[in-house]
Structure formats: structure tokens, C-alpha cells
Design a protein around this motif. Sequence first.
Motif, mmCIF file in Angstrom:
data_model
loop_
_atom_site.group_PDB
_atom_site.id
_atom_site.type_symbol
_atom_site.label_atom_id
_atom_site.label_comp_id
_atom_site.label_asym_id
_atom_site.label_seq_id
_atom_site.Cartn_x
_atom_site.Cartn_y
_atom_site.Cartn_z
ATOM 1 N N ASN A 17 0.800 -1.232 0.000
ATOM 2 C CA ASN A 17 0.000 0.000 0.000
ATOM 3 C C ASN A 17 0.830 1.278 0.000
ATOM 4 O O ASN A 17 0.280 2.378 -0.060
ATOM 5 C CB ASN A 17 -0.938 -0.001 1.207
ATOM 6 N N ALA A 18 2.147 1.131 0.061
ATOM 7 C CA ALA A 18 3.022 2.302 0.053
ATOM 8 C C ALA A 18 3.125 2.874 -1.359
ATOM 9 O O ALA A 18 2.936 2.161 -2.347
ATOM 10 C CB ALA A 18 4.408 1.923 0.558
ATOM 11 N N PRO A 19 3.425 4.163 -1.473
ATOM 12 C CA PRO A 19 3.640 4.729 -2.813
ATOM 13 C C PRO A 19 4.908 4.153 -3.435
ATOM 14 O O PRO A 19 5.822 3.705 -2.733
ATOM 15 C CB PRO A 19 3.776 6.233 -2.551
ATOM 16 N N HIS A 20 4.964 4.141 -4.746
ATOM 17 C CA HIS A 20 6.171 3.697 -5.451
ATOM 18 C C HIS A 20 7.331 4.622 -5.058
ATOM 19 O O HIS A 20 7.162 5.840 -4.986
ATOM 20 C CB HIS A 20 5.929 3.751 -6.959
ATOM 21 N N PRO A 21 8.518 4.072 -4.780
ATOM 22 C CA PRO A 21 9.642 4.926 -4.369
ATOM 23 C C PRO A 21 10.080 5.908 -5.448
ATOM 24 O O PRO A 21 10.714 6.923 -5.142
ATOM 25 C CB PRO A 21 10.757 3.915 -4.050
ATOM 26 N N ASN A 22 9.744 5.612 -6.692
ATOM 27 C CA ASN A 22 10.050 6.520 -7.800
ATOM 28 C C ASN A 22 8.767 6.731 -8.599
ATOM 29 O O ASN A 22 8.502 6.022 -9.568
ATOM 30 C CB ASN A 22 11.156 5.942 -8.690
ATOM 31 N N PRO A 23 7.920 7.683 -8.199
ATOM 32 C CA PRO A 23 6.597 7.853 -8.809
ATOM 33 C C PRO A 23 6.614 7.982 -10.327
ATOM 34 O O PRO A 23 5.665 7.572 -10.998
ATOM 35 C CB PRO A 23 6.068 9.133 -8.149
ATOM 36 N N ALA A 24 7.680 8.505 -10.894
ATOM 37 C CA ALA A 24 7.747 8.678 -12.349
ATOM 38 C C ALA A 24 7.729 7.339 -13.077
ATOM 39 O O ALA A 24 7.345 7.270 -14.249
ATOM 40 C CB ALA A 24 9.007 9.452 -12.721
ATOM 41 N N ASN A 25 8.126 6.267 -12.385
ATOM 42 C CA ASN A 25 8.164 4.939 -13.002
ATOM 43 C C ASN A 25 6.950 4.084 -12.639
ATOM 44 O O ASN A 25 6.881 2.921 -13.038
ATOM 45 C CB ASN A 25 9.439 4.199 -12.576
ATOM 46 N N SER A 26 6.008 4.640 -11.895
ATOM 47 C CA SER A 26 4.905 3.837 -11.367
ATOM 48 C C SER A 26 3.749 3.706 -12.355
ATOM 49 O O SER A 26 3.387 4.660 -13.049
ATOM 50 C CB SER A 26 4.385 4.452 -10.065
ATOM 51 N N TYR A 27 3.145 2.510 -12.365
ATOM 52 C CA TYR A 27 1.959 2.240 -13.169
ATOM 53 C C TYR A 27 0.708 2.142 -12.290
ATOM 54 O O TYR A 27 -0.316 1.637 -12.740
ATOM 55 C CB TYR A 27 2.136 0.938 -13.955
#
Length: 289
Positions: free
Chosen positions: A55-65
Motif C-alpha cells: 500500500n506504500a507509494p512507489h519509491p520513484n513515482p515517475a516509473n509507477s503504473y
Amino acid sequence: MYQKPIVIAEAGCNHMGEMEVAKQLIQIAAVYCKVDAVKFQKRNNRELLTPEQYNAPHPNPANSYGATYGEHREYLEFTLEQHAQLKKWCEEYGVIYSTSVWDLTSAQEIASLQPEFIKIPSACNNNYEMLQWLCDHYQGEIQLSFGMTTRQEEKEIVRLFEKNRRAKDLVLFNCTSGYPVPYKDVCLLEITRMRKEYGNRVKAIGFSGHHLGIGVDIAAYTLGADLIERHYTLDRSWKGTDHAASLEPDDMRKLVGELHHTQQALTYKEEEVLPIEQVQREKLKYRPR
């Protein structure tokens, strides 16, 4: 003479969750790049991740789907039925299908497809429950990377396979876990150490590289890595963590060609003066008067 190098194109999740992209990765790798195998990944994310990680945000939001890391991973995941289709496509294009498995459920699912080999990534090589299940139930080759792994952990892993009489089905990969890895951290001489310590105990030693370029892979093969695994993508600028450390088709094709050329070159002279040299010797060699 060195044996023919086996080249594995690690497609991983570089398909961005799209089967059509995965098919293109297979087709181009097989027909244009002429690799020996194409490898994907399989994860049961609810099993692999804690609720907090999921449930945590992706550590690198630019790479998240996805909105969370769990959603991101689910977006990139193929079902078992889709993996069966990937295997079928690989067979149609004359290349070996395989998958890295990250948890016990994924190992059990992929083993049901009976691929020629299954890969254990560095992150999961201490999942002894999964390793034991594979030793007991999967009869194919088991490949395993030693990235982010202590010497003591290495010994425990190899002893487990020896205890189960499966060490001769085990291929160990030298690996540094980073994306991409700077040259100073590739540590190619680990191949020499691994060959000395485990070469007679396991099936083979390989090299799994996350660096840039292909020169390091040639050196790895020269040092005795029988298998060369490289991350592979159709476009290094695509969204995702692994693309930047991957080879595009032109470089993958070049890598395969250069490895085969290197194999041809790694011989002793059959004669003191080769026939190709004899012509030059007669024309150019100094003759004392």
C-alpha cells in the motif's frame, strides 16, 4: 575450445504489462538478436509484499503504473495463462522460454509449465521454502543469482542443493544488484572466485549484468561465464526502472555476434605458423644475409 556462450535476454517486466509488447520482445530477440532464451518474471504480489509495502507509494513515482507500489506491480503482472502463451510464442520462434520466480506460489505455477529452466533472482535466493520445493518438485535446470548475497549465504544455498542431490542442475550467476551498475562495482573477478569454489560442484557459472554497453560481457565470457544474461528492452527511454540498464535490440544482436566471435578466437595456435601467416612470412619475414 570454449563452449558456445548461452545468451539470455531478460525481458522481465519491460513489456509494461502488454502482451503484444511481450510478443515483440520475443520475436525480435529470437529472429533479429538470435539469443538462446527470453526470460520474464512472475510474482504473487500479495504473498511477496507486506501490506505496508503493497500500500506504500512507489519509491520513484515517475516509473509507477499505479497509485501504490502494489498496484504498480499488479499492472505489470501476467497470469499463468498468459505465461503459457509466452512459452508458446517462444517455441514458435525457436527460443527458450523461462521466468524468474519471486515467491513459492509463482514457482509452483511456472513449474507447471515445465520450462527448460527457472531463475531465482538475487532478492529471493534465501527463500529456502521455495528452493526446497523446486528441488523436490521441479526437474529442470535451476538458475540462481548471487547479487546482494554474503559468502555464508552462498555456501548455505549450494549445500541445500547438494543435500538434495540437485547441485548438478544448479547454475550460479555472478551479479551486482543495481540499475545500472557502474563499472567499478561489476566485480568480474568474482566469476573466477565462483568457478574456483563452486565450478566442480554445480552445473555451470554464469554472469548477469546490469551495466551499460557490452564490453564487460565479453570479458565475463573470457573469464569462464558459460551463460550471459542481460536485461533487454525495445526502448531504453520507456517508463520503468529496468529499461535504463537494458540493451536495445541492436546492442543485444551485437552482443550475441561478438560473443560468438570471441568463442572462435579463444584457441591456441594449431601450428607454430598458421597458413594465413605463411603468406606474410614469405613476403615480409626478415631473411639474414
